[in-house]
Design an enzyme around this catalytic site. Structure first.
Site, PDB file in Angstrom:
ATOM      1  N   CYS A  67      80.770  42.670  34.225  1.00 33.68           N
ATOM      2  CA  CYS A  67      81.014  43.821  35.096  1.00 33.68           C
ATOM      3  C   CYS A  67      80.822  43.413  36.557  1.00 33.68           C
ATOM      4  O   CYS A  67      79.823  42.780  36.895  1.00 33.68           O
ATOM      5  CB  CYS A  67      80.066  44.965  34.733  1.00 33.68           C
ATOM      6  SG  CYS A  67      80.366  46.432  35.740  1.00 33.68           S
ATOM      7  N   CYS A  71      74.352  46.551  39.454  1.00 36.94           N
ATOM      8  CA  CYS A  71      73.241  47.433  39.037  1.00 36.94           C
ATOM      9  C   CYS A  71      72.064  46.564  38.569  1.00 36.94           C
ATOM     10  O   CYS A  71      72.196  45.823  37.575  1.00 36.94           O
ATOM     11  CB  CYS A  71      73.709  48.362  37.922  1.00 36.94           C
ATOM     12  SG  CYS A  71      75.279  49.189  38.311  1.00 36.94           S
ATOM     13  N   CYS A  74      70.971  46.116  34.837  1.00 35.44           N
ATOM     14  CA  CYS A  74      71.964  46.036  33.762  1.00 35.44           C
ATOM     15  C   CYS A  74      72.227  44.636  33.216  1.00 35.44           C
ATOM     16  O   CYS A  74      72.553  43.711  33.968  1.00 35.44           O
ATOM     17  CB  CYS A  74      73.273  46.656  34.232  1.00 35.44           C
ATOM     18  SG  CYS A  74      74.472  46.775  32.875  1.00 35.44           S
ATOM     19  N   CYS A 111      79.583  57.963  21.252  1.00 43.86           N
ATOM     20  CA  CYS A 111      79.695  57.653  22.686  1.00 43.86           C
ATOM     21  C   CYS A 111      80.071  56.191  22.871  1.00 43.86           C
ATOM     22  O   CYS A 111      79.381  55.311  22.362  1.00 43.86           O
ATOM     23  CB  CYS A 111      78.362  57.878  23.387  1.00 43.86           C
ATOM     24  SG  CYS A 111      77.587  59.451  23.014  1.00 43.86           S
ATOM     25  N   CYS A 142      82.316  61.028  23.528  1.00 42.98           N
ATOM     26  CA  CYS A 142      81.835  60.830  24.896  1.00 42.98           C
ATOM     27  C   CYS A 142      82.206  59.403  25.276  1.00 42.98           C
ATOM     28  O   CYS A 142      82.131  58.512  24.430  1.00 42.98           O
ATOM     29  CB  CYS A 142      80.318  61.006  24.957  1.00 42.98           C
ATOM     30  SG  CYS A 142      79.631  60.695  26.610  1.00 42.98           S
ATOM     31  N   CYS A 202      77.885  64.475  31.276  1.00 40.89           N
ATOM     32  CA  CYS A 202      76.640  63.866  30.807  1.00 40.89           C
ATOM     33  C   CYS A 202      76.149  63.004  31.965  1.00 40.89           C
ATOM     34  O   CYS A 202      76.802  62.017  32.323  1.00 40.89           O
ATOM     35  CB  CYS A 202      76.898  63.004  29.565  1.00 40.89           C
ATOM     36  SG  CYS A 202      75.445  62.059  29.046  1.00 40.89           S
ATOM     37  N   ARG A 274      68.243  64.349  27.005  1.00 41.93           N
ATOM     38  CA  ARG A 274      68.225  63.293  25.983  1.00 41.93           C
ATOM     39  C   ARG A 274      67.142  62.252  26.267  1.00 41.93           C
ATOM     40  O   ARG A 274      67.110  61.658  27.343  1.00 41.93           O
ATOM     41  CB  ARG A 274      69.592  62.615  25.872  1.00 41.93           C
ATOM     42  CG  ARG A 274      69.618  61.519  24.780  1.00 41.93           C
ATOM     43  CD  ARG A 274      71.011  60.962  24.506  1.00 41.93           C
ATOM     44  NE  ARG A 274      71.941  62.034  24.231  1.00 41.93           N
ATOM     45  CZ  ARG A 274      72.967  62.350  25.006  1.00 41.93           C
ATOM     46  NH1 ARG A 274      73.216  61.634  26.072  1.00 41.93           N
ATOM     47  NH2 ARG A 274      73.754  63.361  24.700  1.00 41.93           N
TER      48      ARG A 274
HETATM   49  N1  SAM Z   1      79.814  50.892  33.514  1.00 43.10           N
HETATM   50  C1  SAM Z   1      79.591  52.258  33.284  1.00 43.10           C
HETATM   51  C2  SAM Z   1      78.680  52.915  34.286  1.00 43.10           C
HETATM   52  O1  SAM Z   1      77.862  52.249  34.909  1.00 43.10           O
HETATM   53  O2  SAM Z   1      78.787  54.117  34.464  1.00 43.10           O
HETATM   54  C3  SAM Z   1      79.113  52.578  31.890  1.00 43.10           C
HETATM   55  C4  SAM Z   1      78.028  51.795  31.201  1.00 43.10           C
HETATM   56  S1  SAM Z   1      76.417  51.812  31.932  1.00 43.10           S
HETATM   57  C5  SAM Z   1      75.645  50.544  30.986  1.00 43.10           C
HETATM   58  C6  SAM Z   1      75.674  53.364  31.449  1.00 43.10           C
HETATM   59  C7  SAM Z   1      74.252  53.673  31.878  1.00 43.10           C
HETATM   60  O3  SAM Z   1      73.326  52.978  31.060  1.00 43.10           O
HETATM   61  C8  SAM Z   1      73.802  53.290  33.289  1.00 43.10           C
HETATM   62  O4  SAM Z   1      74.231  54.205  34.249  1.00 43.10           O
HETATM   63  C9  SAM Z   1      72.299  53.290  33.147  1.00 43.10           C
HETATM   64  O5  SAM Z   1      71.764  54.559  33.492  1.00 43.10           O
HETATM   65  C10 SAM Z   1      72.063  52.989  31.675  1.00 43.10           C
HETATM   66  N2  SAM Z   1      71.428  51.667  31.538  1.00 43.10           N
HETATM   67  C11 SAM Z   1      72.025  50.458  31.652  1.00 43.10           C
HETATM   68  N3  SAM Z   1      71.152  49.453  31.502  1.00 43.10           N
HETATM   69  C12 SAM Z   1      69.938  50.011  31.288  1.00 43.10           C
HETATM   70  C13 SAM Z   1      68.630  49.497  31.071  1.00 43.10           C
HETATM   71  N4  SAM Z   1      68.394  48.189  31.090  1.00 43.10           N
HETATM   72  N5  SAM Z   1      67.630  50.372  30.870  1.00 43.10           N
HETATM   73  C14 SAM Z   1      67.860  51.689  30.877  1.00 43.10           C
HETATM   74  N6  SAM Z   1      69.077  52.248  31.079  1.00 43.10           N
HETATM   75  C15 SAM Z   1      70.107  51.420  31.296  1.00 43.10           C
HETATM   76 FE1  SF4 Z   2      78.520  47.619  35.227  1.00 38.81          FE
HETATM   77 FE2  SF4 Z   2      76.172  47.819  34.025  1.00 38.81          FE
HETATM   78 FE3  SF4 Z   2      76.505  48.869  36.429  1.00 38.81          FE
HETATM   79 FE4  SF4 Z   2      77.748  50.000  34.293  1.00 38.81          FE
HETATM   80  S1  SF4 Z   2      75.548  49.870  34.662  1.00 38.81           S
HETATM   81  S2  SF4 Z   2      78.616  49.565  36.316  1.00 38.81           S
HETATM   82  S3  SF4 Z   2      78.146  48.141  33.085  1.00 38.81           S
HETATM   83  S4  SF4 Z   2      76.612  46.684  35.938  1.00 38.81           S
END
Ligand code: SAM
Ligand code: SF4
Ligand code: DTB
Length: 327
Positions: A67, A71, A74, A111, A142, A202, A274
């Site tokens: 990606c 973030c 992530c 989802c 979802c 959501c 949730r």
């Molecule tokens: N890329 C898309 C986005 O960012 O909207 C969808 C997938 S993203 C992994 C969905 C959500 O998962 C993130 O916004 C975050 O809140 C949650 N998430 C991701 N990694 C996480 C982690 N290590 N611990 C807790 N929540 C996490």
């Molecule tokens: Fe990409 Fe992870 Fe950020 Fe979603 S949360 S935009 S998958 S880096």
């Protein structure tokens, strides 16, 4: 116009028709003695929901890694080396098989997540086929695919999508410490596009990213003050991922996490709150208190997107012990 919304003029049709929380009010909730806060949250919970029903959503990551966003939490960001195996978009068959298994295990919603900044139109068409096939099995759908244009949101609505997940993740103030490749406002715009298209929203966030209590208050205030609060509010506890900037973050105090759930319940009485990522690091007692505080949904199934979640048999036994019913 309701009488307590006295600061909104009558001709402002874009104004929310519900109480607008101030940061001072939300901070005051966080500052309550634990018992007072939980008692209040549980009363709100009972007035709006069946107290022992918990909605079950099963997750599937349909496209893994690479990606372009950064973030900090992530495992799927291309900016960090987390050792995750990258996978292209899954086939319709594989997705459908997984959804059928989730349904027979008791989930009501399926989802799908994809590690995209935003979907390309060709990919969106493939996801739409998945949504239609899963809906035909009698499951709610979802997806979380990153940023959406109004046209893409409309296309998903026409396809029959029930919910779109897009989290604000943290407070507007703390956001820039966590992600710099897109802004808080970008997040809000996608959420508005989803709302405008008539899809259920959501939207929630993560606790444990080095934020202050006031950031948690600010994040929940932003969600609650939306013209229409999200129907579904995932509260995640950070899953610490090796290789990400947050890998060594201090663990969240369980009571502070439970307080966050309780405040979410009070601020958004009609939303499903949730208890989301992080449950493998929580005791059953902690999860039980989260449910007492108003959490009435979980992610159900042995994996979240890329990390572990309690196995279904464990959750089934836990629900049995507490007299909770999964719906
Ligand atoms: N890329 C898309 C986005 O960012 O909207 C969808 C997938 S993203 C992994 C969905 C959500 O998962 C993130 O916004 C975050 O809140 C949650 N998430 C991701 N990694 C996480 C982690 N290590 N611990 C807790 N929540 C996490
Ligand atoms: Fe990409 Fe992870 Fe950020 Fe979603 S949360 S935009 S998958 S880096
Ligand atoms: C949400 O708020 N939490 C889910 C879902 N929405 C997509 C994801 C949690 C991911 C946890 C880390 C992982 O498994 O990769």
């Amino acid at each position: 116009m309701s009488t307590h919304c006295c600061d909104h003029s009558h001709d402002d049709s874009s104004a929310p028709h519900h109480h607008q929380w101030t940061l001072a009010e939300v901070n005051a909730l966080f500052a309550l003695p634990f018992n007072d806060l939980l008692y209040l949250a549980h009363q709100v919970h009972r007035m709006n929901f069946k107290a022992n029903e918990v909605q079950l959503s099963t997750l599937l990551n349909i496209k893994t890694g690479s990606c372009p966003e950064n973030c900090s939490y992530c495992p799927q960001s291309a900016h960090y080396n987390t050792g995750l195996k990258k996978e292209p978009l899954m086939s319709l068959d594989t997705v459908l098989e997984t959804a059928k298994r989730a349904k027979s295990a008791g989930a009501s919603r399926f989802c799908m997540g994809a590690a995209w900044r935003s979907p390309r139109d060709a990919d969106l068409d493939k996801v739409i086929e998945m949504i239609q096939a899963i809906k035909a099995e009698g499951l709610e759908t979802c997806v979380t695919l990153g940023m959406l244009t109004p046209a893409q949101a409309h296309k998903l609505k026409v396809a029959g999508l029930d919910y779109y997940n897009h989290n604000i993740d943290t407070s507007e103030e703390h956001y820039k410490e966590i992600i710099t490749t897109r802004t808080f406002q970008d997040r809000i715009e996608t959420i508005e596009n989803v709302r405008q298209a008539g899809i259920n929203v959501c939207c929630g966030g993560i606790v444990g990213m080095g934020e202050e209590v006031e950031d948690r208050a600010s994040m929940l205030m932003t969600l609650a003050n939306m013209k229409e609060p999200p129907e579904s509010v995932p509260i995640n506890m950070l899953v610490k991922i090796e290789g990400t900037p947050l890998e060594n973050n201090e663990a969240v105090d369980p009571f502070d996490f439970i307080r966050t759930i309780a405040v979410a319940r009070i601020l958004m009485p009609k939303s499903r709150v949730r208890l989301s990522a992080g449950r493998t690091a929580m005791s059953e007692e902690m999860q039980a208190l989260c449910h007492f505080a108003g959490a009435n949904s979980i992610f159900y199934g042995e994996t979240l997107l890329t990390t572990e979640n309690p196995v279904p048999a464990k959750d089934v036994a836990f629900f049995e012990k507490l007299g909770l019913t999964g719906i």
